[in-house]
Motif scaffolding. Structure first.
Motif, PDB file in Angstrom:
ATOM      1  N   ARG A 168      16.397  43.274  66.102  1.00 35.20           N
ATOM      2  CA  ARG A 168      17.200  43.044  64.898  1.00 35.20           C
ATOM      3  C   ARG A 168      18.200  41.936  65.203  1.00 35.20           C
ATOM      4  NH1 ARG A 168      19.749  47.644  67.064  1.00 35.20           N
ATOM      5  NH2 ARG A 168      22.000  47.369  67.394  1.00 35.20           N
ATOM      6  N   LEU A 169      18.624  41.257  64.169  1.00 34.22           N
ATOM      7  CA  LEU A 169      19.707  40.291  64.319  1.00 34.22           C
ATOM      8  C   LEU A 169      21.017  41.041  64.504  1.00 34.22           C
ATOM      9  CD1 LEU A 169      19.049  37.544  61.602  1.00 34.22           C
ATOM     10  CD2 LEU A 169      18.741  37.319  64.068  1.00 34.22           C
ATOM     11  N   THR A 170      21.841  40.580  65.408  1.00 33.28           N
ATOM     12  CA  THR A 170      23.196  41.107  65.530  1.00 33.28           C
ATOM     13  C   THR A 170      24.050  40.495  64.417  1.00 33.28           C
ATOM     14  OG1 THR A 170      23.891  39.295  66.943  1.00 33.28           O
ATOM     15  CG2 THR A 170      22.925  41.232  68.030  1.00 33.28           C
ATOM     16  N   PRO A 171      25.248  41.027  64.153  1.00 27.20           N
ATOM     17  CA  PRO A 171      26.143  40.348  63.200  1.00 27.20           C
ATOM     18  C   PRO A 171      26.373  38.881  63.577  1.00 27.20           C
ATOM     19  CG  PRO A 171      26.973  42.542  63.681  1.00 27.20           C
ATOM     20  CD  PRO A 171      25.810  42.322  64.618  1.00 27.20           C
ATOM     21  N   LEU A 172      26.466  38.601  64.871  1.00 27.79           N
ATOM     22  CA  LEU A 172      26.607  37.223  65.328  1.00 27.79           C
ATOM     23  C   LEU A 172      25.332  36.441  65.031  1.00 27.79           C
ATOM     24  CD1 LEU A 172      28.663  35.430  66.825  1.00 27.79           C
ATOM     25  CD2 LEU A 172      27.598  36.147  68.977  1.00 27.79           C
ATOM     26  N   GLY A 173      24.175  37.103  65.161  1.00 29.95           N
ATOM     27  CA  GLY A 173      22.911  36.452  64.846  1.00 29.95           C
ATOM     28  C   GLY A 173      22.777  36.125  63.372  1.00 29.95           C
ATOM     29  N   VAL A 174      23.220  37.039  62.511  1.00 27.39           N
ATOM     30  CA  VAL A 174      23.197  36.772  61.064  1.00 27.39           C
ATOM     31  C   VAL A 174      24.062  35.546  60.759  1.00 27.39           C
ATOM     32  CG1 VAL A 174      23.870  37.667  58.800  1.00 27.39           C
ATOM     33  CG2 VAL A 174      22.741  39.171  60.456  1.00 27.39           C
ATOM     34  N   TYR A 175      25.235  35.503  61.361  1.00 24.87           N
ATOM     35  CA  TYR A 175      26.135  34.354  61.170  1.00 24.87           C
ATOM     36  C   TYR A 175      25.466  33.065  61.625  1.00 24.87           C
ATOM     37  CZ  TYR A 175      29.944  31.136  62.338  1.00 24.87           C
ATOM     38  OH  TYR A 175      30.741  30.018  62.452  1.00 24.87           O
ATOM     39  N   ALA A 176      24.798  33.107  62.778  1.00 26.86           N
ATOM     40  CA  ALA A 176      24.199  31.901  63.353  1.00 26.86           C
ATOM     41  C   ALA A 176      23.015  31.406  62.524  1.00 26.86           C
ATOM     42  CB  ALA A 176      23.755  32.172  64.787  1.00 26.86           C
ATOM     43  N   VAL A 177      22.130  32.324  62.134  1.00 29.29           N
ATOM     44  CA  VAL A 177      20.960  31.915  61.352  1.00 29.29           C
ATOM     45  C   VAL A 177      21.403  31.370  60.004  1.00 29.29           C
ATOM     46  CG1 VAL A 177      18.817  32.706  60.281  1.00 29.29           C
ATOM     47  CG2 VAL A 177      19.442  33.533  62.553  1.00 29.29           C
ATOM     48  N   ARG A 178      22.402  31.996  59.403  1.00 28.82           N
ATOM     49  CA  ARG A 178      22.909  31.487  58.127  1.00 28.82           C
ATOM     50  C   ARG A 178      23.498  30.094  58.299  1.00 28.82           C
ATOM     51  NH1 ARG A 178      28.012  31.616  55.420  1.00 28.82           N
ATOM     52  NH2 ARG A 178      27.721  31.400  53.160  1.00 28.82           N
ATOM     53  N   ALA A 179      24.239  29.863  59.390  1.00 23.56           N
ATOM     54  CA  ALA A 179      24.816  28.546  59.643  1.00 23.56           C
ATOM     55  C   ALA A 179      23.719  27.491  59.770  1.00 23.56           C
ATOM     56  CB  ALA A 179      25.670  28.587  60.910  1.00 23.56           C
ATOM     57  N   ARG A 180      22.621  27.844  60.431  1.00 25.02           N
ATOM     58  CA  ARG A 180      21.520  26.899  60.587  1.00 25.02           C
ATOM     59  C   ARG A 180      20.852  26.633  59.237  1.00 25.02           C
ATOM     60  NH1 ARG A 180      17.257  27.568  63.806  1.00 25.02           N
ATOM     61  NH2 ARG A 180      17.518  25.726  65.113  1.00 25.02           N
ATOM     62  N   MET A 181      20.732  27.678  58.409  1.00 23.69           N
ATOM     63  CA  MET A 181      20.137  27.497  57.084  1.00 23.69           C
ATOM     64  C   MET A 181      21.006  26.595  56.215  1.00 23.69           C
ATOM     65  SD  MET A 181      18.665  31.262  56.112  1.00 23.69           S
ATOM     66  CE  MET A 181      17.131  31.867  56.818  1.00 23.69           C
ATOM     67  N   LEU A 182      22.305  26.806  56.271  1.00 26.59           N
ATOM     68  CA  LEU A 182      23.214  25.960  55.491  1.00 26.59           C
ATOM     69  C   LEU A 182      23.110  24.507  55.942  1.00 26.59           C
ATOM     70  CD1 LEU A 182      26.389  28.253  55.312  1.00 26.59           C
ATOM     71  CD2 LEU A 182      24.728  27.804  53.492  1.00 26.59           C
ATOM     72  N   ASP A 183      23.019  24.287  57.255  1.00 23.83           N
ATOM     73  CA  ASP A 183      22.878  22.924  57.775  1.00 23.83           C
ATOM     74  C   ASP A 183      21.580  22.277  57.292  1.00 23.83           C
ATOM     75  OD1 ASP A 183      25.269  23.012  59.091  1.00 23.83           O
ATOM     76  OD2 ASP A 183      24.416  23.519  61.049  1.00 23.83           O
ATOM     77  N   ALA A 184      20.556  23.114  57.073  1.00 28.19           N
ATOM     78  CA  ALA A 184      19.265  22.609  56.614  1.00 28.19           C
ATOM     79  C   ALA A 184      19.210  22.462  55.093  1.00 28.19           C
ATOM     80  CB  ALA A 184      18.155  23.539  57.082  1.00 28.19           C
ATOM     81  N   GLY A 185      20.307  22.761  54.415  1.00 27.31           N
ATOM     82  CA  GLY A 185      20.356  22.606  52.966  1.00 27.31           C
ATOM     83  C   GLY A 185      19.878  23.814  52.183  1.00 27.31           C
ATOM     84  N   VAL A 186      19.677  24.949  52.865  1.00 28.86           N
ATOM     85  CA  VAL A 186      19.247  26.173  52.185  1.00 28.86           C
ATOM     86  C   VAL A 186      20.473  26.877  51.607  1.00 28.86           C
ATOM     87  CG1 VAL A 186      18.128  28.423  52.491  1.00 28.86           C
ATOM     88  CG2 VAL A 186      17.285  26.427  53.745  1.00 28.86           C
ATOM     89  N   HIS A 187      20.326  27.399  50.397  1.00 26.63           N
ATOM     90  CA  HIS A 187      21.427  28.148  49.790  1.00 26.63           C
ATOM     91  C   HIS A 187      21.366  29.580  50.301  1.00 26.63           C
ATOM     92  CE1 HIS A 187      24.558  29.365  47.216  1.00 26.63           C
ATOM     93  NE2 HIS A 187      23.824  29.875  46.240  1.00 26.63           N
ATOM     94  N   ALA A 188      22.282  29.937  51.184  1.00 21.94           N
ATOM     95  CA  ALA A 188      22.293  31.261  51.805  1.00 21.94           C
ATOM     96  C   ALA A 188      23.660  31.896  51.569  1.00 21.94           C
ATOM     97  CB  ALA A 188      22.005  31.144  53.301  1.00 21.94           C
ATOM     98  N   PRO A 189      23.825  32.578  50.447  1.00 16.93           N
ATOM     99  CA  PRO A 189      25.148  33.123  50.101  1.00 16.93           C
ATOM    100  C   PRO A 189      25.574  34.265  51.008  1.00 16.93           C
ATOM    101  CG  PRO A 189      23.490  33.882  48.546  1.00 16.93           C
ATOM    102  CD  PRO A 189      22.818  32.882  49.418  1.00 16.93           C
ATOM    103  N   ALA A 190      26.878  34.445  51.102  1.00 16.50           N
ATOM    104  CA  ALA A 190      27.467  35.575  51.833  1.00 16.50           C
ATOM    105  C   ALA A 190      28.449  36.269  50.906  1.00 16.50           C
ATOM    106  CB  ALA A 190      28.181  35.093  53.094  1.00 16.50           C
ATOM    107  N   VAL A 191      28.568  37.575  51.063  1.00 11.35           N
ATOM    108  CA  VAL A 191      29.518  38.346  50.252  1.00 11.35           C
ATOM    109  C   VAL A 191      30.922  37.788  50.484  1.00 11.35           C
ATOM    110  CG1 VAL A 191      30.546  40.606  49.889  1.00 11.35           C
ATOM    111  CG2 VAL A 191      28.093  40.410  50.310  1.00 11.35           C
ATOM    112  N   GLY A 192      31.596  37.484  49.380  1.00 12.22           N
ATOM    113  CA  GLY A 192      32.928  36.899  49.461  1.00 12.22           C
ATOM    114  C   GLY A 192      32.950  35.427  49.108  1.00 12.22           C
ATOM    115  N   ASP A 193      31.762  34.807  49.054  1.00 12.99           N
ATOM    116  CA  ASP A 193      31.693  33.380  48.714  1.00 12.99           C
ATOM    117  C   ASP A 193      32.265  33.085  47.334  1.00 12.99           C
ATOM    118  OD1 ASP A 193      30.550  32.686  51.082  1.00 12.99           O
ATOM    119  OD2 ASP A 193      28.535  32.336  50.293  1.00 12.99           O
TER     120      ASP A 193
END
Length: 511
Positions: free
Chosen positions: A296-321
């Motif tokens: 499973r992804l750790t909370p740190l892993g979720v943060y990291a994969v989302r950061a990579r997706m955002l850098d790639a131009g993918v819209h990856a929302p997070a609660v609180g956005d």
């Protein structure tokens, strides 16, 4: 779905402070930082900053890994991370004056603590996460690299490096690993429990087995098995940086299957599936499943994969956005959120405003005659249910509003507030059509269809002559709602009346 709507479900992120603590405590990062501090007196290094044999032994001792068979390898990995992230900096030795090459294992420079090391103690959480993200990219590259044993065999045989012979394509390997992490991210976002483990066979199958394949062939199962074993190697590399939590494939199982010459996946009726619904493996107990690897992804892993997706131009929302966005943006996004996350997003949005201001903004954004307006009003009503009674004034301001008066009365009645005027029959029917239109817009699963069928039957049972009045309702969705009621109503006679009413409503709208 419009282009500006989310393409991925939102995820919950831990706070930056929590994530930074996780980054600092990741085994590989913690070792790298410890070695960087140890380098204060200077450490001789080779070309490229690799630690030499003699200091490697001392460094391994410093990390408390001297008694571990893999201790030197773990130390070398941590040292390389320190170099790659700037936790240590290299000062190259002066060139040899006579131009001769340096002898083997001679120092090509000296490593000392780098500027980045100070940020681990005095920097902000974001500074720490930036350093960690840089290290994570290095580890990802290592995970996608070919097997070092195969490389060593080629080089010791004196041949040229042949990537085709290794059956390794750098771009394909990186793309495969990105896809795997993306699937893990999606599963984490969709699971009610984000800490739920994913069986390795299911994850491998999600990338290999076609969605339209009912039963995977032997060849496909063999391919899944090979992918699974490659993932086992990769997750073992990724776990120490804190990206994933991983229970590896049971070594005894690998040995058993290698001896039998079988694939890693058991054959038989499928009972599981990957994110795409791809079938996997035969019925297994929880203990059996765990032998095949769990990740499973750790909370740190979720943060990291989302950061990579955002850098790639993918819209990856997070609660609180959306907490700093207008109510119109909130109501447009909420239909794409799973229910628990929709409530969490709404609560954060409300927390940033006074109850009165929040209610007025929501009510204003809920107006409209467009196709998505009924769903906006439903989400506005659900969000308003979380608003404190201090918002009463805003709800009373819209009691006479054709589109909002009904939901305002519901809000006031739920709080047992006095002085609520009786709604007209016209308002009751308009609200009924509006609510059904919103429910139809969100009904995708069989369970939702069942609930709608019961709602439709309940409405017609409570109101005799419902359809004779309903077709006259001045709502853009009246005809569509009546047609849907004709499809959903279990009673054939009532269903026929609904279809007739829909025809009348459509004729009325075309006049």
């Amino acid at each position: 779905m419009s282009a500006d709507r989310p393409t991925l479900p939102p995820v919950r992120l831990h706070s930056e402070a929590e994530l930074a603590r996780d980054a600092l405590s990741a085994p590989l990062m913690a070792r790298a930082a410890k070695l960087a501090r140890w380098a204060e007196r200077g450490v001789p290094v080779g070309v490229g900053g690799e630690i030499l044999q003699e200091p490697l032994a001392a460094a391994t001792e410093h990390l408390g890994l001297a008694g571990d068979e893999d201790g030197p390898a773990y130390t070398a990995e941590a040292w390389q991370l320190a170099v790659d992230t700037g936790l240590v900096e290299i000062e190259e030795a002066p060139d040899d004056e006579d131009g001769t090459d340096l002898p083997d294992n001679a120092a090509a420079g000296t490593a000392t603590p780098g500027e980045e090391l100070g940020l681990l103690t005095s920097g902000s959480p974001q500074d720490i996460l930036d350093i960690w993200l840089g290290g994570m990219e290095t580890v990802l590259a290592d995970a996608a690299a070919p097997d070092l044993a195969d490389l060593a065999d080629q080089l010791t045989q004196g041949g040229e490096l042949d990537l085709d012979a290794l059956d390794w394509n750098p771009e394909e390997e990186a793309e495969m690993l990105d896809g795997i992490l993306g699937n893990l991210y999606l599963l984490t976002a969709l699971n009610e429990r984000p800490d739920q483990d994913v069986p390795l066979p299911a994850l491998a199958a999600s990338m290999i087995v076609p969605d339209d394949m009912d039963e995977p062939t032997d060849d496909v199962l063999e391919e899944v098995s090979e992918a699974m074993m490659r993932l086992d190697d990769q997750f073992r590399v990724l776990e120490p940086i804190g990206l994933v939590a991983y229970k590896p494939v049971d070594e005894a199982l690998i040995e058993e299957l290698d001896e039998d010459g079988e694939t890693v996946l058991p054959q038989g009726p499928s009972t599981g599936s990957g994110p795409g619904g791809t079938p996997i493996a035969e019925p297994l107990t929880d203990e059996d499943v765990s032998r095949y690897g769990l990740v499973r992804l750790t909370p740190l892993g979720v943060y990291a994969v989302r950061a990579r997706m955002l850098d790639a131009g993918v819209h990856a929302p997070a609660v609180g956005d959306l907490s700093d966005k207008g109510a119109d943006v909130l109501l447009e996004a909420l239909p794409d959120y799973p229910e628990p996350l929709a409530q969490a997003e709404s609560e954060l949005w409300l927390a940033a405003r006074t109850p009165l201001d929040a209610a007025r903004d929501l009510l204003a954004a809920a107006r409209g005659d467009d196709e998505r307006a009924p769903r906006r009003r439903l989400d506005a009503q659900q969000t308003l249910s979380l608003v404190a009674p201090d918002a009463e004034e805003a709800l009373r301001e819209v009691l006479d509003d054709r589109q909002l008066g009904g939901l305002a009365r519901v809000w006031l009645a739920e709080r047992a507030l006095p002085g609520i005027p009786e709604p007209s029959q016209e308002m009751i029917f308009w609200l009924t059509v509006d609510t059904l239109a919103a429910q139809l817009d969100s009904a995708e699963e069989e369970e939702a269809t069942t609930e709608l069928r019961e709602l439709v039957q309940g409405l017609t049972d409570q109101h005799s002559g419902f359809f004779e009045t309903a077709w006259r309702v001045d709502h853009p969705a009246t005809a569509d709602v009546l047609e849907a009621m004709g499809r959903l109503h279990p009673d054939k006679k009532a269903a026929k009346e609904a279809r007739k009413a829909a025809f009348k409503a459509r004729s009325r709208q075309s006049d």
